[in-house]
Design a protein around this motif. Structure first.
Motif, PDB file in Angstrom:
ATOM      1  N   MET A 143       5.630-107.637  -4.793  1.00  0.00           N
ATOM      2  CA  MET A 143       4.886-107.451  -3.560  1.00  0.00           C
ATOM      3  C   MET A 143       4.574-105.970  -3.356  1.00  0.00           C
ATOM      4  O   MET A 143       4.920-105.372  -2.347  1.00  0.00           O
ATOM      5  CB  MET A 143       5.662-108.021  -2.369  1.00  0.00           C
ATOM      6  CG  MET A 143       4.812-108.336  -1.150  1.00  0.00           C
ATOM      7  SD  MET A 143       3.438-109.482  -1.421  1.00  0.00           S
ATOM      8  CE  MET A 143       4.277-111.067  -1.500  1.00  0.00           C
ATOM      9  N   HIS A 190      -0.596-106.515  -3.904  1.00  0.00           N
ATOM     10  CA  HIS A 190      -0.147-107.900  -3.717  1.00  0.00           C
ATOM     11  C   HIS A 190      -0.044-108.239  -2.228  1.00  0.00           C
ATOM     12  O   HIS A 190      -0.376-109.360  -1.813  1.00  0.00           O
ATOM     13  CB  HIS A 190       1.212-108.108  -4.390  1.00  0.00           C
ATOM     14  CG  HIS A 190       1.237-107.701  -5.823  1.00  0.00           C
ATOM     15  ND1 HIS A 190       2.223-106.899  -6.360  1.00  0.00           N
ATOM     16  CD2 HIS A 190       0.371-107.965  -6.846  1.00  0.00           C
ATOM     17  CE1 HIS A 190       1.973-106.704  -7.640  1.00  0.00           C
ATOM     18  NE2 HIS A 190       0.861-107.335  -7.960  1.00  0.00           N
ATOM     19  N   ARG A 191       0.424-107.275  -1.442  1.00  0.00           N
ATOM     20  CA  ARG A 191       0.515-107.503   0.012  1.00  0.00           C
ATOM     21  C   ARG A 191      -0.869-107.723   0.609  1.00  0.00           C
ATOM     22  O   ARG A 191      -1.074-108.628   1.432  1.00  0.00           O
ATOM     23  CB  ARG A 191       1.205-106.319   0.696  1.00  0.00           C
ATOM     24  CG  ARG A 191       2.639-106.111   0.277  1.00  0.00           C
ATOM     25  CD  ARG A 191       3.339-105.122   1.181  1.00  0.00           C
ATOM     26  NE  ARG A 191       2.792-103.771   1.149  1.00  0.00           N
ATOM     27  CZ  ARG A 191       3.208-102.805   0.327  1.00  0.00           C
ATOM     28  NH1 ARG A 191       4.165-103.064  -0.560  1.00  0.00           N
ATOM     29  NH2 ARG A 191       2.691-101.585   0.385  1.00  0.00           N
ATOM     30  N   THR A 216      -2.223-111.106  -0.393  1.00  0.00           N
ATOM     31  CA  THR A 216      -1.557-112.194   0.330  1.00  0.00           C
ATOM     32  C   THR A 216      -2.106-112.334   1.741  1.00  0.00           C
ATOM     33  O   THR A 216      -2.442-113.440   2.188  1.00  0.00           O
ATOM     34  CB  THR A 216      -0.039-111.945   0.382  1.00  0.00           C
ATOM     35  OG1 THR A 216       0.482-111.866  -0.946  1.00  0.00           O
ATOM     36  CG2 THR A 216       0.670-113.066   1.145  1.00  0.00           C
ATOM     37  N   ALA A 268      -4.547-115.359   3.142  1.00  0.00           N
ATOM     38  CA  ALA A 268      -4.082-116.086   4.325  1.00  0.00           C
ATOM     39  C   ALA A 268      -5.139-116.080   5.424  1.00  0.00           C
ATOM     40  O   ALA A 268      -5.348-117.095   6.111  1.00  0.00           O
ATOM     41  CB  ALA A 268      -2.783-115.483   4.841  1.00  0.00           C
ATOM     42  N   ALA A 289       2.352-116.439   5.289  1.00  0.00           N
ATOM     43  CA  ALA A 289       1.999-115.251   4.519  1.00  0.00           C
ATOM     44  C   ALA A 289       2.892-114.070   4.883  1.00  0.00           C
ATOM     45  O   ALA A 289       3.340-113.316   4.006  1.00  0.00           O
ATOM     46  CB  ALA A 289       0.534-114.890   4.747  1.00  0.00           C
ATOM     47  N   LEU A 341       6.184-114.538   3.271  1.00  0.00           N
ATOM     48  CA  LEU A 341       6.084-114.233   1.840  1.00  0.00           C
ATOM     49  C   LEU A 341       6.084-112.726   1.604  1.00  0.00           C
ATOM     50  O   LEU A 341       6.703-112.242   0.648  1.00  0.00           O
ATOM     51  CB  LEU A 341       4.808-114.846   1.261  1.00  0.00           C
ATOM     52  CG  LEU A 341       4.786-116.366   1.102  1.00  0.00           C
ATOM     53  CD1 LEU A 341       3.405-116.830   0.645  1.00  0.00           C
ATOM     54  CD2 LEU A 341       5.859-116.823   0.118  1.00  0.00           C
ATOM     55  N   ILE A 342       5.408-111.998   2.467  1.00  0.00           N
ATOM     56  CA  ILE A 342       5.363-110.540   2.339  1.00  0.00           C
ATOM     57  C   ILE A 342       6.744-109.937   2.579  1.00  0.00           C
ATOM     58  O   ILE A 342       7.184-109.041   1.842  1.00  0.00           O
ATOM     59  CB  ILE A 342       4.313-109.955   3.306  1.00  0.00           C
ATOM     60  CG1 ILE A 342       2.899-110.302   2.809  1.00  0.00           C
ATOM     61  CG2 ILE A 342       4.473-108.445   3.454  1.00  0.00           C
ATOM     62  CD1 ILE A 342       1.809-110.069   3.823  1.00  0.00           C
TER      63      ILE A 342
END
Length: 213
Positions: free
Chosen positions: A155, A159-160, A163, A167, A187, A190-191
Motif C-alpha cells: 500500500m 496503491h493508496r 484503491t 472505490a 476501501a 483496505l488502506i
C-alpha cells in the motif's frame, strides 16, 4: 531516464506524453515547488469532494465522486511532474527535498480525512491518513540509516490512490443494490490494513539490512 535509487520507480515517467508535458511545464516558468504545492490543492479538492459525496444522493453524489477521483489523479500527476521538472528540466532548488515530501503527507491527510468524514467514520479516515504517513516515515527512516529508499507495497502511495479512486468509481453503482458508502468504507479499511503491512514490511527490511551491514 534517471536511475536514481531514491526516486520512486514509475513507468509513466518514461512515456512520451509525460516527457512532452514536463517540457511544457519546464518552459512555462513553473517551478517544481509550485507544482508540489498544487498537489496539495488537488488533494484538498479531492478530500472535499469525497466528504460531500458521502453526504449526498443522486446525481450530485455521482458528480462529486467523479470530481474526487479526477483530483486524486491530478494529485498524482503533480507528484510525477514536480520531479520531472526538477531533474529532467534541471530546476532543482535548495529546498526541493522539503517540497518533494511535505505536500504528499498533507495530501494523504486531506484525501483520507475527507473520505472518512464522508462515510461517517472520521476515525477510520484519520487512521488511513496516519498509517499512510507512517509508511513514508519508515521509508525516510531507512534513508536516514544509509539505506536505499524502499518504495515497496502493498500500500505505497500509488496503491493508496488506486484503491481510493477505484472505490470512488465503484461507489457510483451503489444505488443498484441500495448501498450507500459501503464501498468507500471497505476501501479505507483496505488502506489502513495495507499501510500497516507496508510499514511493517519496510521496517523489517531496514532492520535486516542494518544487521547484515
Amino acid at each position: 531516464m534517471t536511475n536514481d535509487p531514491d526516486r520512486r520507480p514509475l513507468s509513466s515517467r518514461d512515456t512520451g506524453w509525460a516527457h512532452a508535458i514536463a517540457r511544457f511545464l519546464t518552459t512555462s516558468g513553473l517551478s517544481p515547488n509550485q507544482i508540489s504545492i498544487a498537489s496539495m490543492v488537488m488533494a484538498a479538492l479531492a478530500g472535499i469532494a469525497f466528504w460531500r459525496a458521502g453526504l449526498a444522493d443522486g446525481t450530485p453524489r455521482a458528480v462529486l465522486f467523479i470530481v474526487a477521483v479526477l483530483f486524486c489523479q491530478l494529485r498524482l500527476l503533480c507528484n510525477l511532474f514536480d520531479g520531472m521538472v526538477a531533474i529532467e528540466g534541471d530546476k532543482r532548488s535548495a529546498d526541493g527535498a522539503f517540497w518533494n515530501e511535505f505536500p504528499d503527507r498533507i495530501a494523504d491527510l486531506l484525501i483520507f480525512g475527507g473520505a472518512g468524514y464522508g462515510v461517517g467514520e472520521p476515525a477510520l479516515g484519520w487512521a488511513g491518513a496516519s498509517f499512510a504517513i507512517l509508511t513514508a516515515y519508515t521509508r525516510e527512516l531507512g534513508r536516514a540509516c544509509g539505506l536505499p529508499a524502499d518504495f515497496s507495497g502493498p500500500m505505497a502511495k500509488q496503491h493508496r490512490m488506486a484503491t481510493i479512486s477505484v472505490a470512488g468509481l465503484l461507489s457510483l453503482f451503489e444505488p443498484l443494490w441500495g448501498g450507500h458508502n459501503q464501498v468507500l468504507t471497505v476501501a479505507l479499511w483496505l488502506i489502513v490494513i495495507g499501510a500497516i503491512v507496508t510499514t511493517l514490511r519496510r521496517a523489517i527490511r531496514i532492520v535486516r539490512a542494518l544487521r547484515v551491514g
